[in-house]
Design an enzyme around this catalytic site. Sequence first.
Site, PDB file in Angstrom:
ATOM      1  CD  GLU A  71      17.132  75.056  -4.748  1.00 39.60           C
ATOM      2  OE1 GLU A  71      15.825  75.265  -5.366  1.00 39.60           O
ATOM      3  OE2 GLU A  71      17.364  73.792  -5.016  1.00 39.60           O
TER       4      GLU A  71
ATOM      5  CD  GLU B  80      17.997  71.055  -1.664  1.00 38.79           C
ATOM      6  OE1 GLU B  80      17.394  70.718  -2.560  1.00 38.79           O
ATOM      7  OE2 GLU B  80      18.105  71.920  -0.768  1.00 38.79           O
TER       8      GLU B  80
END
Length: 472
Positions: free
Chosen positions: A175, A354
């Site tokens: 991320e 995720e």
Amino acid sequence: MTNVDSASALTSLSFPPGFVWGTATSAFQIEGSTEIGGRSLSIWDVFCRQEGRIADGSDGNEACDHYNRYRDDVALIKELGMHAYRFSISWPRIIPDGVGAVNGEGLDFYDRLVDELLTAGIRPLPTLYHWDLPQAMEDRNGWVNRETAEAFADYAAVVVGRLADRVDTWTTLNEPFVVANHGYVTGEHAPGRTSMADGMAASHHLNLAHGLAGQRIRSLAPDARLAIVINFTPMRPATDIKADLVEAHHQNNLENRWYSDPIAGLGYPDDTADFYEWDRSEIRDGDMEVMSQPIDLLGVNFYSRSTVSADKSYKTPIGTPRNTMGWEIHPPSLGGLLRELHERYPFPSYMITENGAPMPDTVRVDGRIEDEDRLNYIREHLVQVHGAIADGVPVEGYLVWSLFDNFEWAWGYGPRFGIVEVDYETQARIPKKSAGWFSGVAQNNGFDYDTAADPTIHWPKKTAEDAAAEDD
Ligand code: FCB
């Protein structure tokens, strides 16, 4: 792949052969032992010590004590029948000063973890950077400094040199948007800085770090696959007035395209770079080529969608299903996202790296949390993944965030994302109902889905925020 049993409205959803089922964690969120084994401080250790940064004033010093309990934890992952385990490697354990001397004890830990996983028949999926920058690098201006990208590539080479014989897929960053935005623009994450210009510089150096590390991975482990994990939050304008459309457009570019576009060779979204007045002075000749070498796999982190208004006045309507952090629950956004990514980019494969939700976890039967809401959340997102695959999107796996309840960054230990409960007093691990269900999904490579049932009946309809708004 879909058999409909008309009498019961049960549809059997099976996934492609070899589909990877697993769970994910990250080093700082579960390891603890932050000053053990030659580890130096990371930016998160320092951030946690600053007044008011973490909602419950907590830190990562003990977390889930995974550093000491990794053997039992791997045994638990095996018991759950998981095929793969995504974890991250802590840079301050490996190269405590950020650059220079390698700490053998740190490497040994991940070496043992990888062996333990392989012995248990679980595929290790390491991520090289999940936010725990050595503080020594932040002292040299962190990701705003180009040298951090170069240091990251050297660190990556050290880890790959040690583990390449046992790891088939290397993920560079987790991320990067959150690293640059929350760490350098909004300041809600470590290192807590608040400058758009710093955020832009950091974002370029993160892209560069991915590229430079990618080159080293390719040369040290030519048979391994190269991956990056990016978070995607589909954006929709709150209204169709121009200001909202413009805002949603730039937010989408900044959050959802800033990293994947350059990797795909499309460069930075130019109008958005101008909109945020980025002078691009950090970009040097050759950088865009380094960043755009082909990857083998794009890891997709998905939690929610976002509704954007230029004047920030939009409020999610009361009654909208949300998790305990207030994030809207909207599974169809995942299906739409996957189709869009596959249309836009040349990436050969995707994995959901995720997906999951913090839920109230208040119902307990026989000592075990009955988290119907989390189970439903995961199931409804899997229905979306299944649909995207049926439409031709090459999705090769799905990893739940998270294996454990853990340290949720600035939120501390309040939100519980685990399919396994962690009792922070005793460090006991107690699988929740969702863990048992998900384990069955992995075993059967799919599940029976009742198309007639309304999944949202089990989602929290009212959050604390809703309640407060109603009281107003
Ligand atoms: C993601 C992070 C992960 C976790 C989840 C809830 O942004 O990658 O570490 O905190 O959110």
